[in-house]
Design a protein around this motif. Structure first.
Motif, PDB file in Angstrom:
ATOM      1  N   ARG A   1     -16.041  -5.577  -0.444  1.00 56.86           N
ATOM      2  CA  ARG A   1     -16.253  -5.129   1.428  1.00 56.86           C
ATOM      3  C   ARG A   1     -16.373  -7.037   1.968  1.00 56.86           C
ATOM      4  NH1 ARG A   1     -20.627  -2.283   1.987  1.00 56.86           N
ATOM      5  NH2 ARG A   1     -21.765  -1.575  -1.002  1.00 56.86           N
ATOM      6  N   TRP A   9      -5.684  -7.897   4.284  1.00 59.95           N
ATOM      7  CA  TRP A   9      -5.989  -7.470   2.244  1.00 59.95           C
ATOM      8  C   TRP A   9      -4.789  -8.448   1.686  1.00 59.95           C
ATOM      9  CZ3 TRP A   9     -11.062  -7.972   0.619  1.00 59.95           C
ATOM     10  CH2 TRP A   9     -12.504  -7.525   0.494  1.00 59.95           C
ATOM     11  N   ALA A  49      -8.474   0.868   3.856  1.00 57.12           N
ATOM     12  CA  ALA A  49      -9.552  -0.102   4.245  1.00 57.12           C
ATOM     13  C   ALA A  49      -9.863   0.664   5.665  1.00 57.12           C
ATOM     14  CB  ALA A  49      -9.079  -1.566   4.574  1.00 57.12           C
ATOM     15  N   HIS A 109     -13.917  -2.862   4.821  1.00 58.72           N
ATOM     16  CA  HIS A 109     -14.106  -2.892   3.246  1.00 58.72           C
ATOM     17  C   HIS A 109     -13.214  -1.860   3.503  1.00 58.72           C
ATOM     18  CE1 HIS A 109     -17.816  -4.165   4.044  1.00 58.72           C
ATOM     19  NE2 HIS A 109     -18.375  -2.763   4.843  1.00 58.72           N
ATOM     20  N   LEU A 110     -12.999  -2.925   1.726  1.00 55.15           N
ATOM     21  CA  LEU A 110     -11.475  -2.350   0.664  1.00 55.15           C
ATOM     22  C   LEU A 110     -12.039  -1.312  -0.073  1.00 55.15           C
ATOM     23  CD1 LEU A 110      -8.233  -2.335   0.403  1.00 55.15           C
ATOM     24  CD2 LEU A 110      -9.113  -3.826  -1.419  1.00 55.15           C
ATOM     25  N   THR A 111     -11.206  -0.188  -0.255  1.00 56.79           N
ATOM     26  CA  THR A 111     -11.540   0.684  -1.131  1.00 56.79           C
ATOM     27  C   THR A 111     -10.077   1.820  -2.104  1.00 56.79           C
ATOM     28  OG1 THR A 111     -11.763   2.745   0.707  1.00 56.79           O
ATOM     29  CG2 THR A 111     -13.099   1.912  -0.518  1.00 56.79           C
ATOM     30  N   CYS A 114     -10.135 -10.806   1.906  1.00 55.19           N
ATOM     31  CA  CYS A 114     -10.007 -10.527   3.122  1.00 55.19           C
ATOM     32  C   CYS A 114      -9.631 -11.776   4.216  1.00 55.19           C
ATOM     33  CB  CYS A 114     -10.814  -9.717   3.841  1.00 55.19           C
ATOM     34  SG  CYS A 114     -11.978  -9.554   5.024  1.00 55.19           S
TER      35      CYS A 114
END
Lengths: 115, 117
Positions: A22, A35, A65, A75-77, A91
């Protein structure tokens, strides 16, 4: 002024599980967001960046993201974690005006991936 | 294209000494930024140079200084070292060719690990 908050200094997931890191930002100018990933004893490597072209940004190694202006989040996924994803993730938001050329970083999130 | 290189990779100094760190940017990149990374303070911006001019400076004491040469290579100097200066010093270069300020990617070198005893 620009700032970044990364919720959770440590995140642990099992191999194959969803990764969610997050990031919330504060910016007095239209934000450009980044990121980066850092492996032990190395510098920072860019994963992806948002520059207002598209709200869903795809990066390297299967990461993506989503920029949500209403939530001031980025947010990174990654759908499925791999052991090689274990690293520290940062971030960052780009400075504007007189602070152009400067990145403001969050404190980082250490990702651990369990076999 | 070669990446950003930093020398030396590791350095041990004692309090009161001074140190010079070197950074060679990616070929063609004219902007060089320096960051200090510590466990306590995280990643903090030191300064940024473009075309041999310092355009931006972070909140560090005057003991921290830098310069950029005509070939875009950059050095940073820390005088009168203190224990708290122990850190990983990262250099990043950027091409500034996107046409939109703030969107250019900063490419980082591997860093110089400075230990002050």
């Amino acid at each position: 002024a620009q700032s970044v908050t990364q919720l959770g200094s440590h995140v642990s997931v099992s191999e194959g599980a969803l990764v969610l890191l997050r990031c919330n930002y504060s910016s007095s100018v239209p934000p450009y967001l980044f990121w980066y990933v850092q492996y032990p004893n190395q510098g920072l490597q860019l994963l992806l960046k948002y520059t207002s072209a598209a709200t869903l940004v795809k990066g390297i190694n299967g990461f993506e993201a989503e920029f949500k202006k209403s939530e001031t989040s980025f947010h990174l996924t990654k759908p499925s974690a791999h052991m090689s994803d274990a690293a520290e993730y940062f971030c960052a938001v780009s400075g504007g005006g007189s602070t152009l050329g400067r990145l403001y970083f969050g404190r980082g999130t250490q990702l651990t991936v369990w076999p | 294209k070669a990446g950003v290189t930093q020398t030396p990779r590791y350095l041990i100094k004692t309090r009161g000494q001074q140190v010079t760190l070197s950074c060679s940017p990616i070929s063609g990149h004219r902007s060089v930024s320096w960051y200090q990374q510590t466990p306590g303070q995280g990643l903090q911006f030191l300064f940024e140079y473009f075309s041999e001019t310092q355009r931006n400076k972070g909140n560090f004491p005057g003991r921290f200084s830098g310069r950029q040469f005509s070939n875009s290579r950059s050095e940073m100097n820390v005088s009168t070292l203190e224990l708290g200066d122990s850190a990983l010093y990262l250099c990043a270069s950027s091409s500034l060719t996107s046409g939109r300020a703030g969107t250019d990617t900063q490419y980082f070198g591997p860093g110089t690990r400075l230990t002050v005893l």
